[in-house]
Design an enzyme around this catalytic site. Sequence first.
Site: not given
Ligand code: 13P
Length: 257
Positions: A97, A10-12, A235-236, A95, A173, A167, A214
């Site tokens: 966010e 997920n590149w956000k 994510g990251g 999500h 993050g 999640e 993470s």
């Molecule tokens: P991180 O892997 O950066 O913690 O993000 C997780 C996430 O929100 C994937 O949707």
Amino acid sequence: MARRPIICGNWKMNKSPDEAVAFVRELAPKVQRFENVERVVAPTFLALTGVAEALKGTELKAAAQDGHWATDGAYTSEVSAAMLRPFVSYVIIGHSECRAYLNETDDTVNRKAKAILAGGLRPIIAVGESLAQNEAGETIDFVRSQVSAALEGISASDMANVVIAYEPIWAIGTGRSASGEMADAIIKSALRDTVRALYDDDIADGIRIQYGGSVKPGNMEEFMSQPNIDGALVGGASLQVEDFAGLIEIAARVKGQ
Ligand code: 13P
């Protein structure tokens, strides 16, 4: 029942369309051989046409980071399942966010899930508790209620096309992940067994449930070794080709049948 693991990056709000296309061109040959893992990237909407073109002839798939519940109409800024259909296989909804910043609720998640399925796509439904809920011992009840609300009215036959991602918000993050065992226990009791109660054993044992929060090369093996975890929403660590390819390689090795 063997469940094919699914790793989704997920590149956000990262990577321009050009960067997204360059990324998948570099990634695709590196992960082509791991066919026992489903490999997915979720770029910005703007990159989806270019990424879909670049993915032709590869085993990589694309996901959108959201999708609206209506088929069309006066919904400024929104994107429907029909608009996404030529370009993606999956749509991430729920999500944390989006729940925090974009007014996503259990009700919108449910409406979106139905629209995505009706549009011939597959939702990845994200759920997870806050740090305060976790510390108050509310995780299981809260996540159960999110899962039940998200799936309300979804038919047993559509469940084959649903993926759920657990999640925990406090792990996103932050560098602070759940332990593999803790995540597995929550996924079993709050997610898989909720699906079991709502549907039946076949559906509960067949649905794929990811862990997210993470996830990185150093802890991927711990998560993938758990019996109830069928992949990761990342994510990251999905933003660098080497790291993301490494996660897919670990999933293929640990989950390989
Ligand atoms: P991180 O892997 O950066 O913690 O993000 C997780 C996430 O929100 C994937 O949707």
